[in-house]
Scaffold this active site. Structure first.
Site, PDB file in Angstrom:
ATOM      1  N   GLU A 217       0.827  -1.210   0.000  1.00  0.00           N
ATOM      2  CA  GLU A 217       0.000   0.000   0.000  1.00  0.00           C
ATOM      3  C   GLU A 217       0.864   1.265   0.000  1.00  0.00           C
ATOM      4  O   GLU A 217       0.561   2.217  -0.722  1.00  0.00           O
ATOM      5  CB  GLU A 217      -0.931   0.021   1.231  1.00  0.00           C
ATOM      6  CG  GLU A 217      -1.925  -1.117   1.281  1.00  0.00           C
ATOM      7  CD  GLU A 217      -1.413  -2.360   2.005  1.00  0.00           C
ATOM      8  OE1 GLU A 217      -2.265  -3.194   2.388  1.00  0.00           O
ATOM      9  OE2 GLU A 217      -0.190  -2.501   2.190  1.00  0.00           O
TER      10      GLU A 217
ATOM     11  N   CYS B   3      -2.301  -2.848   7.327  1.00  0.00           N
ATOM     12  CA  CYS B   3      -1.832  -2.773   8.705  1.00  0.00           C
ATOM     13  C   CYS B   3      -2.051  -1.339   9.213  1.00  0.00           C
ATOM     14  O   CYS B   3      -2.383  -0.449   8.427  1.00  0.00           O
ATOM     15  CB  CYS B   3      -0.358  -3.161   8.776  1.00  0.00           C
ATOM     16  SG  CYS B   3       0.759  -1.908   8.080  1.00  0.00           S
TER      17      CYS B   3
END
Length: 159
Positions: A57, A85
């Site tokens: 990401e 996360c």
């Protein structure tokens, strides 16, 4: 039509993540950032090649920001093979990405040995009053398969 787009972009993230099963540059995680149906970035985890912040990401956010020459990714959607996360969710929030679509959960990644913090995107969103929309479980079976394929590798590094 929207469902078809989810599948198309998630498949790109999965395909990118699969590359790490051969290269071992990082874990089995991929991401794709899209704005108005246009792909801005497709990236995979490169932690083992680069540094601890090089999650899929984060790499995708960096690519997309370079492409549009702006940190503000308002109006974008990020497709991630696994729930972001806490670091990645924070970056998504700060980049002003409007929606996260993901396949497997943080718990799924933890089950195969990754050192995940047990803080879900849903909890981060709630505690931080984030406006990021969440859409879990897209192509979940394919994303679980990706984690399982990684899990059986003998030469993998868990971090």
């Amino acid at each position: 039509m929207k469902k078809a787009l989810n599948i198309k972009f998630m498949k790109l993230a999965i395909k990118e993540a699969r590359k790490n099963i051969k290269t071992m540059d990082g874990g089995p995680f991929g991401a794709c950032i899209v704005k108005n149906g246009r792909i801005l970035a497709v990236a995979r985890n490169t932690v083992l090649k680069s540094d601890a912040t090089s999650h899929a990401e984060i790499n995708a956010i960096r690519q997309a920001s370079r492409k549009i020459k702006n940190f503000d990714l308002s109006g974008c959607i990020i497709y991630s093979t696994t729930e972001p996360c806490p670091m990645c969710f924070s970056a998504i929030h700060w980049a002003k990405i409007g929606m996260v679509i993901y396949g497997t959960t943080i718990s799924d990644a933890k089950k195969i040995g990754f050192n995940e913090l047990s803080i879900s995107c849903r909890d981060m969103k709630k505690e931080g009053s984030s406006r990021v929309k969440l859409s879990p479980g897209v192509l979940r079976k394919e994303c679980v398969r990706l984690l399982r394929d990684w899990g059986v590798l003998e030469n993998k590094v868990l971090y």
